[in-house]
Design an enzyme around this catalytic site. Structure first.
Site, PDB file in Angstrom:
ATOM      1  N   HIS A 153      28.998  44.735  34.808  1.00  0.00           N
ATOM      2  CA  HIS A 153      29.536  44.797  33.445  1.00  0.00           C
ATOM      3  C   HIS A 153      28.432  44.522  32.420  1.00  0.00           C
ATOM      4  O   HIS A 153      28.339  43.436  31.850  1.00  0.00           O
ATOM      5  CB  HIS A 153      30.686  43.810  33.295  1.00  0.00           C
ATOM      6  CG  HIS A 153      31.930  44.276  33.986  1.00  0.00           C
ATOM      7  ND1 HIS A 153      32.176  44.025  35.314  1.00  0.00           N
ATOM      8  CD2 HIS A 153      32.980  45.001  33.531  1.00  0.00           C
ATOM      9  CE1 HIS A 153      33.336  44.567  35.646  1.00  0.00           C
ATOM     10  NE2 HIS A 153      33.848  45.165  34.584  1.00  0.00           N
ATOM     11  N   ASP A 209      28.493  42.893  40.320  1.00  0.00           N
ATOM     12  CA  ASP A 209      29.265  43.092  39.098  1.00  0.00           C
ATOM     13  C   ASP A 209      28.336  43.729  38.074  1.00  0.00           C
ATOM     14  O   ASP A 209      27.282  43.182  37.765  1.00  0.00           O
ATOM     15  CB  ASP A 209      29.764  41.716  38.619  1.00  0.00           C
ATOM     16  CG  ASP A 209      30.795  41.813  37.508  1.00  0.00           C
ATOM     17  OD1 ASP A 209      30.734  42.788  36.731  1.00  0.00           O
ATOM     18  OD2 ASP A 209      31.642  40.910  37.421  1.00  0.00           O
TER      19      ASP A 209
END
Lengths: 400, 137
Positions: free
Chosen positions: B13, B11
């Site tokens: 982000h 991930d």
């Protein structure tokens, strides 16, 4: 004789390996198989005395991996930070034999019986205290070691100094941002390596022929990597594999790992301590026989396992090819070692050491392709670069 | 109080991760941000190395379930060393649809004390502060 040196600005570079001496002068590189019945210094001066005598001590530069290296035990409080960082620094300092213990398991860990050259204790950022307790002291009382160094939380240092005799305290290798700070421990370990050389009867006389510091060969190779582009066409990211007589070293670009580790050096090193084609031949064969793909590989190379019993040139070639395959397996997700490398992203593989004198590029390419197809199910083919003339080592010594 | 934070698994982000760090700092926490793409074991190990009070894991792409469900096993490896640590996870915790009624108990069962699925950051951090105040009474 010194007139010759002044005219050519020449240096004599010597690498003392576990199997060969290598010697580089302005005229080229020569290598000599070691006589294991002789003291290293006597053997070297017997075979290369004339060349050595032609140089002043200040023009002779020696690196060595022949003293067996330092054995190291690292005690840390987590795998991802303290143990990983200290292991990384030890590898990058040229140390080959590394064992680790997680402090929380220390009272149930079996005590090593052999003498350990250096114990490294590490854990916590500087503000943390009460990390270690009497379980550590009990463990240390049960083992034999020559040196002990603490590189963990500053706040914990006084307590440990009070309870551990001869403890050397250095700045924490874990920063307050949980990054690695390697310089102090690296310098300590490199100096310890010098002291080790000075203490070994068969190697300390090397200082009779040089007035320069003797470094460990892998330390020199690691220092060379930022300059490798001046000698070879190597595309980053790459790995450098040095398959020697006793151990196999891999130096790798940082881009090949995702680990939470930040260092100034762009290249790290790891060692497979019982993977070599001469002194560690038996353990290499043992590792090969335990690899499920090895018989397929032997068939691919058109030999049978009887090759393991032979001592021919062909057998050495096969062993070297096996070593390449096993090393790639060990750093892939197939066989997780200390670290996994992103081999799909690899652009070049540089081969140095004895292997570059024995194998042809096409023989290496064949094995690398086999590995990628069988283990990674990939058609990826990194570029193979051969350091056939030991340029990496000579460049490293000169830079040093 | 010390907080270890970061984004778990595959991930990336980074903006959300940075916002969480800044929000925690603004509330007076000492923050150790492991960044994106972090393994669960690294989070737990960072708590050990920093002696943190709180582990706050975020997951924005819904993969948390695959990456965070072994928390209990990791906690048990360290035994009493983690007894006083508060484990919190927040963000978009599952791939596809799912209600907080299903998801929150599931993640609590994985070993988290505080679970926030699709709850805005400040609400989650308010709840964390309330939880810590209540606990430290």
């Amino acid at each position: 004789m010194s007139q010759v040196n002044e005219n050519t600005n020449d240096k004599l570079l010597i690498d003392v390996g576990s199997t060969y001496f290598k010697m580089s002068t302005s005229k080229g590189v020569e290598q000599h198989f070691r006589d294991f019945n002789k003291d290293i210094f006597d053997d070297l001066t017997y075979k290369c005395g004339d060349t050595i005598n032609a140089y002043e001590k200040e023009d002779v530069y020696i690196c060595s991996s022949a003293n067996g290296g330092l054995s190291t035990l690292i005690i840390g409080i987590s795998n991802s930070f303290s143990l990983k960082y200290a292991t990384n620094i030890a590898f990058n300092s040229g140390i080959n034999i590394i064992d680790t213990v997680l402090n929380k398991d220390i009272d149930t860990t079996s005590r090593p019986s052999e003498l350990i050259d250096v114990v490294i204790v590490v854990g916590g950022i500087d503000s943390v205290s009460k990390i270690f307790d009497e379980k550590l002291f009990n463990f240390l009382n049960d083992i034999n070691y020559s040196n002990i160094v603490y590189v963990g939380s500053k706040k914990e240092a006084p307590y440990l100094s009070e309870n551990i005799e001869n403890l050397v305290v250095l700045p924490n290798i874990i920063t307050n941002k949980l990054h690695v700070e390697e310089e102090n421990l690296k310098e300590y370990l490199t100096n310890l390596y010098q002291a080790d050389i000075m203490g070994k009867e068969d190697i300390k006389h090397l200082y009779d022929i040089t007035s320069n510091q003797i470094f460990s060969t892998p330390y020199i190779v690691n220092k060379t990597l930022p300059y490798i582009g001046s000698k070879f066409t190597v595309a980053n990211p790459y790995i450098l594999i040095d398959i020697g007589g006793a151990t196999t070293d891999i130096h790798y670009s940082k881009d090949l790992v995702d680990e939470n580790m930040v260092t100034e050096n762009e290249y790290d090193r790891l060692v497979f301590k019982k993977l070599g084609v001469y002194k560690s031949k038996e353990s290499l064969i043992f590792a090969a026989k335990n690899n499920e793909f090895v018989y397929e590989l032997l068939a691919h190379l058109k030999v049978t396992e009887h090759i393991f019993d032979e001592t021919s040139e062909k057998a050495t070639t096969i062993l070297m090819q096996l070593a390449i395959f096993l090393v790639l397996c060990k750093v892939s997700t197939y066989r997780k070692a200390y670290i996994n490398l992103k081999l799909h992203a690899l652009n070049s593989i540089v081969f140095t050491g004895g292997i570059s004198k024995v194998l042809k590029p096409e023989e290496i390419e064949d094995i690398v392709s086999f590995f990628y197809q069988k283990i990674l199910s990939s058609q990826h083919n990194p570029n193979i670069v051969m350091d056939s003339n030991y340029d990496i080592w000579t460049l490293g010594v000169k830079e040093k | 109080m010390k907080v270890v934070t970061g984004v778990v698994g595959n991930d990336i982000h980074v903006v959300a991760n940075r916002l969480i760090e800044l929000s925690l700092q603004a509330r007076g926490f000492e923050v150790f941000n492991l960044g994106v793409n972090t393994y669960l074991e690294e989070f737990v190990d960072a708590v050990i190395e920093t002696d943190a009070d709180i582990l706050l894991i975020s997951s924005l792409n819904g993969e948390a379930e695959g990456w965070a469900r072994e928390l209990k096993i990791l906690k048990s490896k360290y035994g009493s060393l983690l007894d006083d640590v508060v484990f919190m996870i927040g963000g978009n915790l599952v791939v596809g649809t799912g209600t907080a009624e299903d998801i929150v108990p599931r993640f609590k069962n994985y070993g988290f004390d505080l679970v926030f699925h699709q709850v805005d950051l400040n609400t989650g951090l308010d709840a964390l502060e309330d939880f810590m105040k209540e606990r430290n009474k």
